[in-house]
Design an enzyme around this catalytic site. Structure first.
Site, PDB file in Angstrom:
ATOM      1  N   TRP A  31      -6.044  -6.765   4.058  1.00  0.00           N
ATOM      2  CA  TRP A  31      -4.518  -6.827   3.815  1.00  0.00           C
ATOM      3  C   TRP A  31      -4.046  -5.711   2.994  1.00  0.00           C
ATOM      4  O   TRP A  31      -4.829  -4.971   2.455  1.00  0.00           O
ATOM      5  CB  TRP A  31      -4.353  -8.128   2.930  1.00  0.00           C
ATOM      6  N   GLU A  67     -10.778 -13.236  -0.734  1.00  0.00           N
ATOM      7  CA  GLU A  67     -12.122 -13.418  -0.051  1.00  0.00           C
ATOM      8  C   GLU A  67     -12.970 -12.667  -0.704  1.00  0.00           C
ATOM      9  O   GLU A  67     -14.216 -12.389  -0.254  1.00  0.00           O
ATOM     10  CB  GLU A  67     -12.046 -13.178   1.522  1.00  0.00           C
ATOM     11  N   VAL A  90      -3.183  -5.778  -4.031  1.00  0.00           N
ATOM     12  CA  VAL A  90      -2.343  -6.897  -3.971  1.00  0.00           C
ATOM     13  C   VAL A  90      -0.720  -6.341  -4.278  1.00  0.00           C
ATOM     14  O   VAL A  90      -0.889  -5.904  -5.490  1.00  0.00           O
ATOM     15  CB  VAL A  90      -2.684  -8.174  -4.945  1.00  0.00           C
ATOM     16  N   ILE A  91       0.091  -6.778  -3.495  1.00  0.00           N
ATOM     17  CA  ILE A  91       1.488  -6.262  -3.825  1.00  0.00           C
ATOM     18  C   ILE A  91       2.661  -7.364  -4.061  1.00  0.00           C
ATOM     19  O   ILE A  91       2.549  -8.434  -3.381  1.00  0.00           O
ATOM     20  CB  ILE A  91       2.083  -5.202  -3.024  1.00  0.00           C
ATOM     21  N   THR A  95       6.903 -14.493  -4.027  1.00  0.00           N
ATOM     22  CA  THR A  95       6.578 -15.879  -4.395  1.00  0.00           C
ATOM     23  C   THR A  95       5.438 -15.573  -5.510  1.00  0.00           C
ATOM     24  O   THR A  95       4.987 -14.451  -5.914  1.00  0.00           O
ATOM     25  CB  THR A  95       5.605 -16.400  -2.806  1.00  0.00           C
ATOM     26  N   HIS A  97       2.592 -16.274  -4.990  1.00  0.00           N
ATOM     27  CA  HIS A  97       1.131 -16.146  -4.430  1.00  0.00           C
ATOM     28  C   HIS A  97       0.596 -14.961  -5.313  1.00  0.00           C
ATOM     29  O   HIS A  97      -0.654 -14.836  -5.428  1.00  0.00           O
ATOM     30  CB  HIS A  97       1.403 -15.836  -2.964  1.00  0.00           C
ATOM     31  N   ARG A 136      -1.606   5.367  -6.302  1.00  0.00           N
ATOM     32  CA  ARG A 136      -2.889   5.153  -6.836  1.00  0.00           C
ATOM     33  C   ARG A 136      -4.160   4.993  -5.799  1.00  0.00           C
ATOM     34  O   ARG A 136      -5.304   4.614  -6.163  1.00  0.00           O
ATOM     35  CB  ARG A 136      -2.900   3.770  -8.002  1.00  0.00           C
TER      36      ARG A 136
END
Ligand code: DLZ
Length: 159
Positions: A31, A67, A90-91, A95, A97, A136
Site C-alpha cells: 500500500w 498485515e 499510512v496516509i 475515514t 480507517h 520522509r
C-alpha cells in the site's frame, strides 16, 4: 514534529556497529508502494553499507500495514533473522480507517517486540498527506528507512 528538526538520514556512522554476518528480515507493505519502495531502498542501502550482504537480507511483501505484524511473525518463525524491519506508509484519509490501521499495526509490532526474542523495528510513516510521506521517504526530511536500518543494526548487536 521531531522529524522537522532532525534529518532521518543523518546519523553518526562511527557509532554504528559493524553489521557483517547479520541476517536482517524486511517486511514491506505494498500500500502506497512509491513511498514504501523508497523506504525499503533506504533501509537496504544502509544495511549493505554497514556490512550486511544482500543475500542475508530476506524480504517479504504484504498487502498493507495492517498485515505487517503477521508478516514479521512469519518471518521470525521461518528465517530466525537477527532483527526485522517492518515498512509501511499510512496516509490520513477521510475515514477513521487511518486510526485503526495505525494503532493496530503499532500495537501488533510492540507485542512482537516483547514476545519474540529479537528486535522488530517500526518503519511505518503515519502522515497527514502524500507530501509529508514523500518528505520522509527520501525528501527534505531524509529517509526513515535509513534510520530504521541503523536501529536494526544497533539492536541486533546489543549486548
Ligand atoms: C485499507 C487501507 C487504507 C484505507 N489505507 C492504508 C494506508 O494508508 N496504508 C496502508 O499500509 N494500508 C492501508 N489500508 C490497507 C490495510 O493496511 C490492510 O491491507 C487492509 O485493510 C486489508 O487487511
Amino acid at each position: 514534529m521531531a522529524t522537522a528538526l532532525q534529518n532521518l538520514s543523518q546519523y553518526r556512522e562511527d557509532l554504528v556497529p559493524d553489521a557483517t554476518g547479520l541476517r536482517i528480515g524486511i517486511v514491506v507493505a505494498s500500500w502506497n508502494h512509491e513511498i514504501t519502495h523508497a523506504l525499503y531502498q533506504g533501509a537496504h542501502d544502509t544495511l549493505t553499507k554497514h556490512g550486511v550482504v544482500p543475500q542475508d537480507i530476506i524480504t517479504y511483501e504484504v498487502p498493507g500495514s495492517f498485515e505487517l505484524p503477521y508478516g514479521a511473525s512469519k518471518m521470525i518463525q521461518k528465517h530466525a533473522p537477527d532483527a526485522v524491519i517492518v515498512i509501511g506508509s499510512v496516509i490520513q484519509g477521510e475515514t477513521k480507517h487511518f486510526d485503526f490501521v495505525c494503532s493496530a499495526t503499532a500495537q501488533g509490532i510492540m507485542d512482537l517486540n516483547t514476545q519474540a526474542q529479537l528486535p522488530v523495528i517500526f518503519c511505518v510513516l503515519t502522515d497527514n498527506n502524500w507530501q509529508q510521506a514523500k518528505d520522509r521517504s527520501g525528501g527534505k526530511h531524509g529517509n526513515k528507512g535509513v534510520e530504521a536500518a541503523v536501529a536494526a543494526i544497533k539492536m541486533a548487536t546489543l549486548s
